[in-house]
Design a protein around this motif. Structure first.
Motif, PDB file in Angstrom:
ATOM      1  N   GLU A 164       0.833  -1.211   0.000  1.00 61.41           N
ATOM      2  CA  GLU A 164       0.000   0.000   0.000  1.00 61.41           C
ATOM      3  C   GLU A 164       0.863   1.254   0.000  1.00 61.41           C
ATOM      4  O   GLU A 164       0.585   2.219  -0.744  1.00 61.41           O
ATOM      5  CB  GLU A 164      -0.929  -0.017   1.207  1.00 61.41           C
ATOM      6  CG  GLU A 164      -1.846   1.215   1.282  1.00 61.41           C
ATOM      7  CD  GLU A 164      -2.691   1.236   2.532  1.00 61.41           C
ATOM      8  OE1 GLU A 164      -3.422   2.236   2.734  1.00 61.41           O
ATOM      9  OE2 GLU A 164      -2.626   0.273   3.351  1.00 61.41           O
ATOM     10  N   ALA A 167       2.313   1.707  -3.414  1.00 65.83           N
ATOM     11  CA  ALA A 167       1.294   2.194  -4.361  1.00 65.83           C
ATOM     12  C   ALA A 167       1.014   3.683  -4.136  1.00 65.83           C
ATOM     13  O   ALA A 167       0.819   4.451  -5.099  1.00 65.83           O
ATOM     14  CB  ALA A 167       0.016   1.385  -4.199  1.00 65.83           C
ATOM     15  N   GLU A 168       1.035   4.125  -2.889  1.00 64.29           N
ATOM     16  CA  GLU A 168       0.831   5.548  -2.597  1.00 64.29           C
ATOM     17  C   GLU A 168       1.965   6.371  -3.167  1.00 64.29           C
ATOM     18  O   GLU A 168       1.734   7.471  -3.741  1.00 64.29           O
ATOM     19  CB  GLU A 168       0.725   5.763  -1.089  1.00 64.29           C
ATOM     20  CG  GLU A 168      -0.563   5.255  -0.469  1.00 64.29           C
ATOM     21  CD  GLU A 168      -0.592   5.472   1.029  1.00 64.29           C
ATOM     22  OE1 GLU A 168       0.475   5.863   1.586  1.00 64.29           O
ATOM     23  OE2 GLU A 168      -1.643   5.235   1.654  1.00 64.29           O
ATOM     24  N   GLU A 171       1.471   6.516  -7.004  1.00 62.67           N
ATOM     25  CA  GLU A 171       0.316   7.361  -7.372  1.00 62.67           C
ATOM     26  C   GLU A 171       0.628   8.822  -7.162  1.00 62.67           C
ATOM     27  O   GLU A 171       0.283   9.699  -7.985  1.00 62.67           O
ATOM     28  CB  GLU A 171      -0.898   6.932  -6.554  1.00 62.67           C
ATOM     29  CG  GLU A 171      -2.219   7.465  -7.096  1.00 62.67           C
ATOM     30  CD  GLU A 171      -2.582   8.806  -6.476  1.00 62.67           C
ATOM     31  OE1 GLU A 171      -3.441   9.509  -7.020  1.00 62.67           O
ATOM     32  OE2 GLU A 171      -1.961   9.127  -5.419  1.00 62.67           O
ATOM     33  N   THR A 189      -4.156   4.917  -9.542  1.00 65.89           N
ATOM     34  CA  THR A 189      -5.164   5.164  -8.512  1.00 65.89           C
ATOM     35  C   THR A 189      -5.912   3.885  -8.179  1.00 65.89           C
ATOM     36  O   THR A 189      -6.179   3.574  -6.994  1.00 65.89           O
ATOM     37  CB  THR A 189      -6.144   6.253  -8.999  1.00 65.89           C
ATOM     38  OG1 THR A 189      -5.421   7.439  -9.314  1.00 65.89           O
ATOM     39  CG2 THR A 189      -7.158   6.567  -7.949  1.00 65.89           C
ATOM     40  N   LYS A 191      -4.802   0.841  -8.462  1.00 65.81           N
ATOM     41  CA  LYS A 191      -3.857  -0.043  -7.735  1.00 65.81           C
ATOM     42  C   LYS A 191      -3.802   0.339  -6.269  1.00 65.81           C
ATOM     43  O   LYS A 191      -3.783  -0.534  -5.369  1.00 65.81           O
ATOM     44  CB  LYS A 191      -2.467   0.060  -8.370  1.00 65.81           C
ATOM     45  CG  LYS A 191      -1.403  -0.795  -7.734  1.00 65.81           C
ATOM     46  CD  LYS A 191      -1.685  -2.271  -7.875  1.00 65.81           C
ATOM     47  CE  LYS A 191      -0.557  -3.105  -7.334  1.00 65.81           C
ATOM     48  NZ  LYS A 191      -0.806  -4.556  -7.427  1.00 65.81           N
ATOM     49  N   LEU A 192      -3.809   1.645  -6.013  1.00 69.35           N
ATOM     50  CA  LEU A 192      -3.749   2.100  -4.619  1.00 69.35           C
ATOM     51  C   LEU A 192      -5.013   1.691  -3.864  1.00 69.35           C
ATOM     52  O   LEU A 192      -4.948   1.246  -2.708  1.00 69.35           O
ATOM     53  CB  LEU A 192      -3.561   3.624  -4.584  1.00 69.35           C
ATOM     54  CG  LEU A 192      -3.592   4.279  -3.211  1.00 69.35           C
ATOM     55  CD1 LEU A 192      -2.471   3.705  -2.326  1.00 69.35           C
ATOM     56  CD2 LEU A 192      -3.427   5.800  -3.335  1.00 69.35           C
ATOM     57  N   CYS A 195      -4.852  -2.008  -3.020  1.00 71.64           N
ATOM     58  CA  CYS A 195      -3.908  -2.276  -1.915  1.00 71.64           C
ATOM     59  C   CYS A 195      -4.521  -1.902  -0.574  1.00 71.64           C
ATOM     60  O   CYS A 195      -4.314  -2.594   0.440  1.00 71.64           O
ATOM     61  CB  CYS A 195      -2.602  -1.529  -2.140  1.00 71.64           C
ATOM     62  SG  CYS A 195      -1.599  -2.185  -3.494  1.00 71.64           S
ATOM     63  N   ARG A 196      -5.274  -0.791  -0.578  1.00 73.87           N
ATOM     64  CA  ARG A 196      -5.911  -0.374   0.675  1.00 73.87           C
ATOM     65  C   ARG A 196      -6.957  -1.400   1.130  1.00 73.87           C
ATOM     66  O   ARG A 196      -7.091  -1.681   2.322  1.00 73.87           O
ATOM     67  CB  ARG A 196      -6.521   0.992   0.503  1.00 73.87           C
ATOM     68  CG  ARG A 196      -5.474   2.101   0.459  1.00 73.87           C
ATOM     69  CD  ARG A 196      -6.108   3.438   0.159  1.00 73.87           C
ATOM     70  NE  ARG A 196      -5.078   4.504   0.173  1.00 73.87           N
ATOM     71  CZ  ARG A 196      -5.330   5.772  -0.156  1.00 73.87           C
ATOM     72  NH1 ARG A 196      -6.562   6.149  -0.577  1.00 73.87           N
ATOM     73  NH2 ARG A 196      -4.358   6.662  -0.107  1.00 73.87           N
TER      74      ARG A 196
END
Length: 450
Positions: A164, A167-168, A171, A189, A191-192, A195-196
């Motif tokens: 996560e 990914a952040e 992004e 976005t 993907k993020l 992950c969250r």
């Protein structure tokens, strides 16, 4: 630092509650067997020390007792000195008894307890330690299984958290890039968001697994403590037993509580207290000083009785000052002394013919013309008679110094060895020959047979 050397209250890196860390308690069972062996060896070695000390005391007393009994010390002080050696002999007996108690009582007691408390199992282990380890493993197995699930869910949760965050970062970088296309930005976005969601699910699984573990923890602690208390009860028996053995050893080693030990020093104290210096000085005065009897010279009238024969004991003795003493009566006190007082005996000539007359001197030759005896130690011509005497004689050792008072008496020192040729006569004299060849008389109580 071993387990038994760690200070109380210190937190170690390996807690008892962690999986598999009951090993110290299991090892304590094996250590109990080893400690029994150490106790046996310790007591056995102390027994050897007690035996060696007893032997040294006996050898010391045996060495010194003859020196004192035959030495120059006399009277009550000699008795007190000998009492000191008797104390050593009695103490040696007590230490030999201590050794016997340590080996036959205490050591055998530990050996029997070890034999009854520990039983060998397969692979060289003990049945008792194997049973304890199995009980701990059984009590820990459910909790350990839940703990493994917690560790797995935790690892999965931490992995999703890393993804996560990654990914952040991607992004955020895409948003900062003005040249990034809108469809590409939308992929970062999405993907993020995914992950969250994965992180949230992993967190829920982790929390649920941890909750299940915490629910099982009280039961786990209860079962583990039950097994541990069982081990404590077994260890309590061993510690109590060792304490009793050590108290028994202390009792056996503490000779002050033994009545015989107290009596030894009481007897020694009494023997020393009974010594009397004045009495010893008086004794020496009587046996070696002015208190000794003396045949003082008295005036004697001439007796013209020529027919009377004179024994060799009444023969005239010429002193160094030229005074001639004859027919001196020997008092009862001047007779041959006993071995206890050991005064020098009254000189007496060697045995010979029963009587001889003043008018006719004794013939030094026998009927065959040969010399019958050689009081001055000179060898005969053929030496045959001397050889026969040495073969038939007895070897003796002088106990005291003696200086011959007559020409036919031997002079020797304490410890000197020579040959006794004839046994003691009625007056306490023996005939002997020194190593130098001198033949003569000596007091019988001044020597001992070898």
């Amino acid at each position: 630092m071993s387990l038994y050397e760690e200070p109380l209250g210190e937190v170690t890196s390996e807690s008892f509650w962690e999986v598999g860390n009951y090993k110290h308690t299991v090892r304590r069972v094996d250590d109990g067997h080893r400690l029994c062996s150490d106790m046996i060896n310790c007591l056995h070695e102390r027994g050897r020390l007690e035996k060696a000390y007893a032997q040294q005391l006996q050898e010391w007393a045996k060495k010194w007792k003859p020196n004192i009994e035959k030495g120059p010390q006399y009277g009550t002080i000699a008795k007190a000195w000998i009492a000191l050696l008797s104390e050593a002999e009695s103490r040696a007996d007590l230490h030999a008894e201590v050794r016997s108690l340590l080996l036959r009582s205490d050591e055998e007691r530990v050996r029997a307890w070890q034999r009854d408390s520990f039983h060998r199992a397969i692979m060289g282990t003990f049945k008792e330690s194997r049973d304890v380890e199995e009980a701990f493993r059984k009590a820990q197995k459910p909790w350990a299984k839940r703990l493994k699930e917690v560790e797995t869910s935790k690892k999965a949760y931490h992995t999703t958290c890393k993804e996560e965050r990654l990914a952040e970062n991607r992004e955020g970088t895409a948003r900062a890039d003005s040249a990034m296309a809108a469809d590409q930005l939308k992929k970062f976005t999405d993907k993020l968001d995914k992950c969250r969601q994965d992180t949230l699910k992993a967190r829920e699984r982790y929390e649920r697994a941890l909750q299940d573990l915490n629910t099982l923890t009280p039961k786990y602690m209860e079962d583990m403590e039950a097994v541990f208390d069982t081990c404590q009860a077994v260890e309590l028996k061993r510690l109590s037993f060792f304490r009793e053995v050590l108290l028994s050893v202390r009792h056996h080693l503490d000779l002050s509580v033994n009545p015989s030990f107290c009596n030894i020093f009481l007897e020694l104290h009494n023997a020393i207290s009974m010594s009397d210096t004045q009495e010893d000085l008086k004794l020496f005065r009587n046996i070696r000083g002015p208190g000794m009897p003396m045949n003082w010279p008295t005036f004697e009238e001439f007796t013209p009785d020529t027919s009377r024969t004179i024994s060799r004991k009444e023969k005239t003795r010429k002193l160094t000052d030229g005074v001639t003493l004859t027919n001196i009566t020997i008092s009862h006190e001047a007779q041959r002394p006993t071995p206890e007082s050991i005064p020098a005996p009254q000189p007496s000539p060697p045995p010979g013919p029963a009587d001889w007359s003043d008018d006719e001197p004794p013939n030094p030759f026998g009927s065959n013309g040969h010399v019958e005896g050689n009081p001055f130690g000179e060898e005969d011509g053929d030496g045959e008679e001397e050889t026969l005497e040495s073969k038939s004689g007895v070897r003796v050792r002088a106990l005291y110094d003696y200086e011959g008072q007559e020409e036919d008496e031997l002079t020797f020192s304490s410890g000197e060895e020579f040959i006794k040729l004839e046994d003691e006569d009625e007056q306490g004299w023996c005939k002997g020959r020194l190593n130098s060849g001198t033949v003569g008389l000596y007091p019988a109580n001044y020597v001992e047979d070898i």
